[in-house]
Enzyme design. Structure first.
Site, PDB file in Angstrom:
ATOM      1  N   HIS A 148      -9.447  -4.119   0.023  1.00  0.00           N
ATOM      2  CA  HIS A 148      -8.386  -3.300   0.619  1.00  0.00           C
ATOM      3  C   HIS A 148      -8.836  -1.841   0.704  1.00  0.00           C
ATOM      4  CE1 HIS A 148      -3.930  -2.237   0.926  1.00  0.00           C
ATOM      5  NE2 HIS A 148      -4.460  -1.077   0.576  1.00  0.00           N
ATOM      6  N   GLU A 149      -9.468  -1.335  -0.360  1.00  0.00           N
ATOM      7  CA  GLU A 149      -9.873   0.081  -0.373  1.00  0.00           C
ATOM      8  C   GLU A 149     -11.079   0.336   0.531  1.00  0.00           C
ATOM      9  OE1 GLU A 149      -7.700   1.957  -1.470  1.00  0.00           O
ATOM     10  OE2 GLU A 149      -6.602   0.474  -2.652  1.00  0.00           O
ATOM     11  N   HIS A 170      -9.814   0.964   3.839  1.00  0.00           N
ATOM     12  CA  HIS A 170      -9.341   2.347   4.020  1.00  0.00           C
ATOM     13  C   HIS A 170     -10.502   3.259   4.397  1.00  0.00           C
ATOM     14  CE1 HIS A 170      -5.099   2.488   2.986  1.00  0.00           C
ATOM     15  NE2 HIS A 170      -5.282   1.825   1.872  1.00  0.00           N
ATOM     16  N   CYS A 174       0.841  -1.184   0.000  1.00  0.00           N
ATOM     17  CA  CYS A 174       0.000   0.000   0.000  1.00  0.00           C
ATOM     18  C   CYS A 174       0.883   1.243   0.000  1.00  0.00           C
ATOM     19  CB  CYS A 174      -0.877  -0.040   1.260  1.00  0.00           C
ATOM     20  SG  CYS A 174      -1.911   1.396   1.505  1.00  0.00           S
TER      21      CYS A 174
HETATM   22 ZN   LIG Z   1      -3.870   0.924   0.680  1.00  0.00          ZN
END
Ligand SMILES: [Zn+2]
Length: 191
Positions: free
Chosen positions: A163-164, A167, A120
């Site tokens: 993954h996003e 976030h 990342c």
């Molecule tokens: Zn990331």
């Protein structure tokens, strides 16, 4: 998210895609321990022109970041639930919906489990072996048009969406590691 440290350093060249404006400014990507990265982003109005502009900046920032195949708004300092993914050109991608930009994304289906190496831009120098769903379906709204978009994804693309979305909830991949001595690895430096 960026390509796996184990894979080639092929840089995806910018290419025209619907909804992108190549004169959009770009932003610096925040790195941990920046406090915004640990905060939950709020829902955004896809019809709001400012949200559309933010989406353009997000895509432009993803495009100029070598190896970057997905990015979320909090990584560029905006706590809004906006993400973009484009795994086109990734040699290990299976499903590929091209450039996807979503406001208020929701994962509506998860299936299976898979361990993949993640890295990342917001977590320099580290990669991690992370368990996530192998396949997902995700829904969200297209910036400006408000059109409902649904993507069925697997492999790398499914990984990027998960993954996003993390976030957007203030979570980094390292927060999902259960055993740091086994699951975290030093990232090879990029030129
Ligand atoms: Zn990331």
């Amino acid at each position: 998210m960026t390509k796996s440290a184990l894979e080639s350093r092929t840089i995806i060249p910018p290419h025209p895609a619907s909804g992108t404006r190549f004169r959009s400014p770009v932003r610096r990507v925040l790195a941990r321990p920046h406090p915004l990265l640990a905060m939950r982003s709020v829902e955004a109005d896809p019809y709001n022109p400012n949200v559309g502009d933010l989406a353009d900046i997000l895509v432009a920032t993803m495009r100029i970041s070598p190896g970057c195949v997905s990015l979320s708004a909090p990584q560029i300092g905006e706590l809004a639930r906006v993400l973009c993914v484009d795994v086109g050109g990734h040699k290990k991608a299976r499903s590929c919906a091209g450039l996807v930009v979503m406001v208020n994304p929701t994962i509506v289906r998860r299936h299976g489990a898979l361990i993949l190496r993640e890295e990342c831009l917001s977590v320099p120098h580290v990669t991690g072996d992370i368990v996530r769903a192998a396949e997902i379906s995700i829904e969200g709204f297209e910036p400006r048009t408000g059109r409902l978009v649904r993507v069925d994804a697997d492999a790398i693309e499914a990984r990027c969406f998960q993954h996003e979305v993390d976030h957007l909830d203030g979570m980094l991949f390292v927060d999902r590691v259960t055993n740091e001595s086994i699951d975290l690895h030093a990232r090879k430096s990029r030129v």
